[in-house]
Design an enzyme around this catalytic site. Structure first.
Site, PDB file in Angstrom:
ATOM      1  N   ASP A 554       0.650  -1.176   0.070  1.00  0.00           N
ATOM      2  CA  ASP A 554       0.026   0.124   0.079  1.00  0.00           C
ATOM      3  C   ASP A 554       0.971   1.155   0.120  1.00  0.00           C
ATOM      4  O   ASP A 554       1.763   1.228   0.746  1.00  0.00           O
ATOM      5  CB  ASP A 554      -0.874   0.007   1.275  1.00  0.00           C
ATOM      6  CG  ASP A 554      -1.903   1.161   1.296  1.00  0.00           C
ATOM      7  OD1 ASP A 554      -2.548   1.406   0.486  1.00  0.00           O
ATOM      8  OD2 ASP A 554      -1.722   1.817   2.418  1.00  0.00           O
ATOM      9  N   HIS A 557       4.963   4.375  -2.982  1.00  0.00           N
ATOM     10  CA  HIS A 557       5.781   5.564  -3.591  1.00  0.00           C
ATOM     11  C   HIS A 557       6.144   6.369  -2.128  1.00  0.00           C
ATOM     12  O   HIS A 557       6.836   7.150  -2.164  1.00  0.00           O
ATOM     13  CB  HIS A 557       4.614   6.381  -4.347  1.00  0.00           C
ATOM     14  CG  HIS A 557       3.350   6.478  -4.086  1.00  0.00           C
ATOM     15  ND1 HIS A 557       2.423   5.582  -4.317  1.00  0.00           N
ATOM     16  CD2 HIS A 557       2.735   7.563  -3.296  1.00  0.00           C
ATOM     17  CE1 HIS A 557       1.252   5.758  -4.158  1.00  0.00           C
ATOM     18  NE2 HIS A 557       1.465   7.238  -3.355  1.00  0.00           N
ATOM     19  N   ASP A 684     -10.272   1.660  -4.979  1.00  0.00           N
ATOM     20  CA  ASP A 684     -10.664   3.027  -4.930  1.00  0.00           C
ATOM     21  C   ASP A 684     -11.264   3.766  -5.954  1.00  0.00           C
ATOM     22  O   ASP A 684     -11.150   4.916  -6.179  1.00  0.00           O
ATOM     23  CB  ASP A 684      -9.068   3.402  -4.941  1.00  0.00           C
ATOM     24  CG  ASP A 684      -8.329   3.012  -3.787  1.00  0.00           C
ATOM     25  OD1 ASP A 684      -8.704   3.382  -2.585  1.00  0.00           O
ATOM     26  OD2 ASP A 684      -7.162   2.726  -4.010  1.00  0.00           O
TER      27      ASP A 684
END
Length: 1552
Positions: A554, A557, A684
């Site tokens: 999750d 980045h 999402d």
């Protein structure tokens, strides 16, 4: 005897560049093993690459059975070898991200002096490079490649309790053909109830798993055994729930004001904003915003009640008062001096401006500028300020008024503060802008959440900090410890920068989109910075890996790379074949690659719901769909090697005995895109019912399933949920029609698309397992079609998808019939999705308070498809009923590709056997032959193939095709004109077979018959395939044939070439390229034999083909070094037969019309005979061989080749040698036979007069005149317009240095042979009749050589040499000529001296020689060739254009051919000389290696040229700095031959 066992070894070649970087585009090395067997990575390094100097390759790939440790590298020494590549083969047993680097000593600059006391340079280490090996997943005991994955995502808290409701959902998921399930985090959740805000990472969610870990174990076991599902779960590394109990004990695991003091200003701002929010009404501001005007007033209030009250500027600026006090105190103590001013001219500050004084103290005295922190962290070093006071006011009290000093110091500090106030003003503007935009979005924007009334529970702005309750915290914690920054994300942020770290101010600037329920975790630089957290999260990762086949990282980045590396390493210790997919949004593909390479990520999540139109969806399917149909294969052909061993340690897998055969399948590592997990919808994403049209659920899912990547979906998508499920606030549980007890069958049905989904998943998994990786995607209005096929069997699946975006209505749209050429199809089904998305239906679904439900829907069969077969083409037409939301699926196959052995296997088999008996002459015809050669052999009927839109091939043979195809294959360039030509018709096949069939019927090419049959059978096998596949199969056959033919050519050569590195092999193949049977260019008038061309295509046929000088400059490399001794002898005999005037002809003319105008050719000829006797088996016997003479011995009479005297006399080769030596010793003076325009239209009459003599005072041979050009620099002026016609560009009369060197070499050789009794003559007679031995002549020449040719570095030494100081242009060189017609030409620096150095090194003083070579390296050497004249010379003209007809005397009609352009063949001699003399001064093994590496470094341009040249050779010359010369012959015999000479020398010297 028992049959041999065949084992397969997948080998991946990884060539390393000279700097140690992988020679792979993008440096992304991705390997997806086809089986569970180990794969081998084979590093290939040029034997004297720069990284081999004291070099080592370090690799952290563990040995079998050993545990992987990222920092544990194994060393492999790089043992230099000039003639071979170094190959290091390392087996890889597990998946993961492995790394390598090289360490070596940098090669120093070439110098003319060596420092015996020099310390070895420090080792240089390259960056880390990564090798990503995909995990080998398996399900139900069978491999499951990553592109076969069909993943189903669920939000775990909506599944209910395990096992009751879970099992029915799992059964429905497996029943729909999914093979992996993704669970959002299964751990106990925090106060917000978000699945991604974890309260306890080591505790399982009690609501789902009352039995804790045992329930999880049972669930995972049931998944695989009962439902054929692998499992994947999220791992959350960046944050923890803000109410996690362990934070009260370990607040150092987060960023608080103790661990991150630079956040103090952000915290104060955040706190004041919350205070202001609570006082809005009290202060007279609106607390329920309705307009931008009200918002603007609030922003003004923030300036007044927030920014001003917390005095934020104090975190940026200098404290002037404190700074003044400190400076005065420093000065008053009497310890200040001007020396404390640090740097610069401090005295100049006395009269400097205030601004300059401020800049000085900032530059030299600013402290605390490394980060934000406490108030007034920035300050000026009092010592520097004290030094300034000393300069301005003196060192002691009483010299100036203290108040004046105080005022001045304050002024300086205030001026210094200007910069910081500007910085502050800019950041305040940013802060206010961010606050305004965020509040506007949250409370006013149409598409924002419109949060409503501002209150303590719903403040004006989200808090960036969690404030822990001190009463609950551990004793001893300070208030600063209990303030923890929350996690979030930053738009377009740098993924490698820690947003809460000291180098970032995003929390102060309010740029973070914060997750108020999550505290950001602080790992620091390593475990020592936060030991408890590292240990805790490692346990978390290992616990997950124990049960789950994969991780979804999750927010990858925002995960520190070094943390993710550690976590994944630990997880892979538990589960080596861990599938790792990441949510990674870095904003750039380049940054994506950084994460993928270092972490070994298996896939990145990509979302189909991001597409806003049919066209954009088509683009996404293109991106993830695989390679285009008909793509070219890139792998090398397999090699069966009985009992093979690798060339260097460690061993390849499966060392063999005689009972085993290792079949290596060698792959080149392809440039690879980042692998995707392409989701039709994620948890999402808004669903189609929200973002498009609910009916698009079906075509969107079908399009994704046709892609050649892992694919996925989410619970609620198949069910047609009306909107995105709120994973934080939603409390209802999942329902699905597929979770009912009945079995799911393919076809129509109600309650979503589950029944069709089963077929889509089955097809996707089948295509992924069998590697159907070629796809054709077509977009037409509302439609997208996808055809995905297997690259070998050509079986495939075809989809027609009618997308449903807003406004598409219910019609069919515009869609033309589909034509599948050469393809048959079977209709598997057509369906449409009908959804009731009306208000009533939506109200009913949304009104259920207990369960999440889908919109009423049904999938129905659509009869609207028509198929018909015309000839070999299937035509598919959409009829009347095929509205948006419809799909049709077909199974396809290509009958012509159904070969019993497999078409790919058949067309690539048998080539080695078919080529096994070919001779070099056969290979010349099969591989090469330029246009002129082809027409010469066919009475002008046949030429090379002409590709429409591209032009003619350079060769008629396989190399002509391959030179184009290798780039087409590399780039998968299906749009190339050749590919189009092949699709348009089979002319290329007919041409290739036709020329071979015609040739094989001729006696001289009868050996081609077997090869021709093989090729014809392969072309016949592909004659019936669809035209769109013809480029692929043509390329496959040509590549197979070319590879086998090239291998056969190398097999016929010496071991040094056959087993040498690729560059040397390519040079060796030039000997086959340049040697062939050409009717008009034989070596003999009446005997057809292969002849060596000077170059192609300029010197291919007739009189222009065979040049004496070119042949014998090339012959050592092209024939002797390659082991082609018969061809070498034939050329020696042919030219010996035409000896006349003691010379061999420059132009042979097949012996009919030889022309004797080159003074140097005879000496290259004699050098080659010397080399032949030395290297050829029994080579000395050549001397006694007889040859018939075209002209009479010692007789200058010219007569026609048909004259009875022609070939009436015989001489032995040794007699021919002696005649040449004697004629030169006696002196010669003659006029060329047939002198006049008939043999040379440019030369003046005087130029036909030839005179050659020996000066017996020094032993040098002199010859030529200012009217002719008798050496290789033989360009005659041709321009009447410029007045240069008949004026040589480079006459080089006198004693040319290379002739002197070659003469000495011959004298020394003959003297030696005579002393050994192998040559009957001891010497020659001079013109005066006196005899002189070869030994005496050699000694005479040697004694005078340096005196005649060397130009000393110091003018003071000129008296020792034959030097005219007034003419010297450059010193430390060897003259090009001695006593030429124009004295300045003697002193020109040209590369010819290196020829003499190579063949006669004894003539040169070693120190002088190395100095001259280093100078030539700096001045003459270009990227590939040697400049033919010193750039400092007034005559230097480096750009040769033969067609130029200007008034420029120097360049018109190319007169400057040898006046600066860079010729390649002298490079070989230069490098040979450099290697010889450099080795001569080396005393250590390391030094010898360096000498070889200096040479290697200078070969880079030539290696690149031969690799990229369509002619597969080295050009004749280039312009300045290696620029292409359009008039150069693109492949020249001597350019290649002279470099082979270099490798021949190197093999002889050895590196030890």
């Amino acid at each position: 005897m028992a049959p041999s066992t065949v084992t397969s070894n997948e080998v991946y070649l990884l060539p390393l560049l000279d700097n140690g970087a992988p020679d792979v585009q993008g440096e992304y090395i991705y390997i997806a093993p086809a089986t569970n067997a180990p794969v081998t990575i084979r590093f290939v390094i040029e034997g004297t690459s720069s990284i081999c100097r004291n070099g080592s390759l370090w690799v952290n790939i563990p040995e079998e059975g050993s545990e992987f440790h990222r920092d544990r590298f194994i060393e492999y020494k790089l043992v230099p070898d000039f003639n071979r590549n170094i190959e290091i083969s390392i087996p890889i047993h597990d998946a993961g991200a492995f790394a390598f680097y090289t360490e070596y000593s940098e090669l120093p600059k070439l110098s003319n002096t060596l420092d015996p006391n020099a310390q070895p340079p420090p080792a240089k280490r390259t960056p880390l490079y990564y090798i990503d090996v995909a995990p080998r997943l398996s399900l139900d005991g069978r491999p499951l490649p990553l592109p076969a994955l069909s993943i189903f995502s669920v939000i775990s808290k909506f599944m209910g309790k395990y096992p009751s409701s879970w099992e029915q959902h799992l059964r429905g998921i497996g029943g729909r053909g999914y093979n992996m399930i993704h669970f959002t985090p299964l751990q106990k959740r925090g106060a917000s109830n978000s699945p991604y805000s974890l309260y306890d990472q080591l505790g399982w969610d009690p609501d789902c798993f009352p039995g804790g870990e045992e329930d999880v174990r049972k669930m995972v076991e049931s998944l695989e055994q009962n439902h054929s599902l692998l499992s994947l779960t999220d791992i959350v590394l960046n944050h923890t729930a803000n109410n996690s109990k362990w934070l009260l004990e370990h607040p150092e695991a987060g960023y608080n004001l103790t661990t991150a003091p630079w956040l103090e200003s952000a915290y104060l701002l955040d706190t004041q904003l919350l205070k202001f929010s609570s006082q809005l009404v009290e202060l007279g501001y609106a607390n329920d915003l309705k307009s931008v005007e009200e918002l603007d007033k609030i922003v003004d209030g923030i300036k007044k009640h927030v920014i001003a009250e917390i005095r934020l500027w104090e975190f940026y600026t200098l404290d002037v008062d404190a700074g003044v006090d400190a400076a005065i105190q420093q000065w008053a103590d009497g310890s200040s001096s001007k020396a404390d001013g640090s740097s610069g001219d401090i005295e100049s500050l006395k009269d400097a401006s205030l601004k300059d004084q401020a800049e000085y103290v900032l530059k030299n005295g600013l402290l605390g500028d490394d980060r934000l922190g406490e108030r007034f962290r920035r300050h000026i070093d009092p010592k520097v300020m004290g030094a300034l006071i000393v300069v301005l006011f003196g060192q002691y009290r009483g010299e100036a008024d203290e108040s004046t000093i105080r005022t001045k110091v304050a002024d300086v500090l205030a001026a210094a503060n200007v910069r910081f106030y500007e910085e502050y003003d800019k950041e305040i503007a940013d802060i206010l802008s961010q606050l305004l935009n965020r509040i506007k979005y949250m409370r006013l924007d149409e598409h924002g959440p419109k949060l409503g009334v501002i209150s303590n529970e719903n403040p004006l702005i989200e808090s960036y900090f969690t404030r822990l309750d001190k009463a609950e915290a551990s004793e001893g914690l300070k208030p600063e410890d209990l303030v923890l920054v929350n996690n979030g994300w930053v738009w377009a942020g740098n993924a490698l920068v820690d947003n809460a770290g000291p180098e970032s101010r995003v929390y102060l600037r309010r740029e973070v989109i914060v997750w108020g329920d999550c505290v950001k975790l602080r790992y620091g630089k390593g475990p020592d910075d936060s030991p408890w957290l590292w240990d805790y999260m490692t346990k978390y990762a290992r616990m997950l890996a124990k049960y789950f086949a994969g991780f979804r990282i999750d927010n990858c980045h925002s995960t520190p790379l070094h943390v993710a590396e550690h976590i994944l390493d630990e997880a892979r210790r538990v589960r080596p074949n861990l599938y790792v997919v990441a949510e990674l949004f870095t904003g750039s593909e380049e940054m994506d690659y950084v994460f993928v390479k270092r972490l070994g990520l298996s896939s990145l999540i990509r979302e189909a719901m991001q597409a806003w139109s049919t066209a954009e969806m088509s683009r996404l399917v293109h991106r993830h769909g695989g390679r285009p149909i008909g793509s070219f294969e890139l792998d090398d052909t397999p090699k069966a090697v009985p009992g093979s061993c690798p060339s260097s340690p460690p061993t390849s897998p499966g060392l063999t005995s005689n009972e085993f055969i290792v079949r290596e399948k060698v792959h080149r590592i392809r440039p690879a895109p980042v692998q995707a997990l392409f989701m039709d919808c994620t948890h999402d994403n808004e669903v189609p019912a929200q973002k498009r049209d609910a009916r698009d659920t079906l075509p969107n899912a079908a399009l994704v399933s046709m892609c050649a990547s892992a694919t996925g979906s989410v619970m609620g998508y198949d069910e047609i949920y009306p909107k995105l499920v709120d994973l934080v606030h939603e409390t209802r549980l999942y329902t699905s029609e597929s979770s009912s007890s009945k079995e799911i069958t393919v076809g129509g049905g109600e309650g979503g698309i589950g029944n069709v989904r089963k077929l889509l998943n089955q097809i996707h998994t089948l295509m992924g397992k069998d590697r159907y990786d070629e796809t054709y995607i077509h977009h037409e209005d509302q439609y997208i079609t996808v055809h995905r096929v297997h690259p070998q069997s050509r079986k495939g699946y075809f989809l027609i998808a009618h997308t449903a975006y807003p406004g598409y209505g219910n019609g069919n749209g515009a869609f033309n019939s589909v034509r599948l050429g050469g393809t048959k199809a079977r209709h598997l089904g057509s369906w449409m999705l009908d959804v009731d998305a009306g208000d009533e239906a939506l109200k009913e679904v949304e009104g259920d308070k207990t369960y999440l439900k889908g919109l009423p829907s049904r999938v129905v069969d659509v009869p609207g498809i028509r198929m018909e077969l015309k000839d070999d083409t299937t035509i598919i037409t959409v009829r009347d009923t095929f509205p948006p939301g419809s799909i049709a699926i077909f199974e396809t196959w290509v009958p012509a590709a159904e070969h019993s052995a497999g078409l790919d296997n058949y067309v690539t088999s048998g080539a080695t056997e078919a080529m096994a008996d070919l001779s070099t002459v056969d290979l010349n015809f099969l591989l090469y032959r330029c246009e002129a050669e082809e027409r010469d052999g066919s009475e002008g009927n046949d030429g090379v193939y002409d590709i429409p839109g591209h032009g003619k091939l350079v060769y008629a043979g396989l190399q002509g095709w391959w030179s184009i195809l290798k780039n087409i294959i590399r780039d998968n360039d299906l749009a190339h004109p050749l590919c189009q030509n092949l699709r348009d018709g089979q002319w290329a096949l007919d041409y290739t077979i036709g020329r071979l069939e015609r040739a094989s019927q001729k006696p001289e090419f009868a050996g081609l018959a077997k090869t021709t049959r093989w090729l014809k059978e392969r072309f016949n096998a592909i004659a019936g395939i669809p035209s769109f596949l013809l480029p692929r199969y043509f390329a496959l056959i040509i590549r197979t044939a070319y590879t086998a033919a090239r291998a056969r050519g190398l097999e016929l050569m010496s071991d040094n070439i056959h087993k040498g590195q690729g560059f040397l092999q390519s040079l060796g193949m030039v000997s086959i390229q340049q040697t062939g049977i050409v009717k008009s260019g034989s070596l003999w008038p009446k005997k057809l034999v292969p002849s060596l061309a000077a170059g192609l295509p300029h010197f291919a046929v007739e009189w222009a083909r065979c040049w004496g000088r070119d042949v014998f400059i090339s012959l050592r490399g092209l024939y002797i070094a390659t082991g082609r001794f018969d061809e070498a002898a034939e050329h020696i005999f042919a030219f010996a037969s035409v000896l006349k005037h003691g010379m061999i002809p420059n132009l042979l003319g097949s012996g009919n019309l030889p022309r004797y105008n080159s003074r140097d050719s005879i000496w290259f000829f004699l050098q080659c005979i010397q080399d032949y006797t030395r290297y050829a088996p029994n080579g000395i016997n050549l001397l006694s061989k007889d040859v018939k003479r075209r002209f009479l011995p010692y007789d200058d009479t010219w007569f026609d080749s048909e004259d009875s005297r022609a070939y009436s006399k015989e001489s032995s080769i040794q007699d021919v040698i002696q005649e040449a030596m004697q004629r030169h010793a006696s002196g010669m003076k003659f006029r060329e036979a047939n002198a006049g325009p008939g043999i040379d239209m440019q030369m003046r009459d005087e130029g036909f007069n030839i005179e050659i003599n020996v000066d017996w005072s020094n032993g040098l041979i002199f010859g030529g005149s200012q009217f002719n050009c008798g050496t290789w620099m033989d360009k005659m002026g041709e321009s009447e317009r410029a007045g240069s016609k008949g004026v040589p560009g480079t006459p080089r009369d006198g004693a040319a240095i290379e002739i002197s060197g070659l003469l000495y070499s011959t004298l020394r050789w003959l003297a030696g042979l005579n002393s050994e009794g192998k040559y009957p003559y001891s010497g020659v007679k001079k013109a005066d009749g006196d005899e002189i031995t070869f030994s005496a002549w050699a000694d005479l020449l040697k004694s005078s050589f340096e005196h005649c040719y060397y130009v000393p570095e110091s003018p003071s030494d000129d008296g020792k040499y034959a030097v005219n100081s007034a003419i010297v242009n450059r010193r430390g060189i060897y003259k090009d000529l001695f006593r030429s017609g124009k004295e300045y030409e003697d002193y020109q620096l040209r590369p010819n001296f290196t020829i003499a150095m190579t063949v006669a090194p004894e003539l040169f003083d070693p120190d002088h020689a190395i100095n001259a070579l280093v100078l030539a390296d700096q001045v003459l050497r270009g990227p590939t060739g040697m400049a033919t004249l010193d750039p400092a010379d007034l005559n230097y003209r480096p750009f040769y254009v033969n067609s130029e007809d200007s008034t420029d005397f120097a360049t018109s009609k190319g007169r400057n051919y040898h006046q600066g352009p860079e010729w390649l063949w002298p490079t070989g001699f230069f490098l040979r000389a450099l290697l010889k003399f450099d080795l001569g001064r080396r005393t250590t093994k390391e030094g010898r290696v360096e000498a070889f590496q200096q040479v290697t470094r200078r070969l880079g341009g030539c290696k690149e040229m031969i690799e990229n040249s369509p002619w597969a050779g080295l050009t004749e010359l280039t312009q300045k700095d290696g620029q292409e010369c359009g008039d150069s012959s693109p492949t020249q015999a001597w350019s290649a031959g002279c470099l082979i000479d270099l490798y021949m020398d190197a093999a002889e010297y050895g590196m030890a």
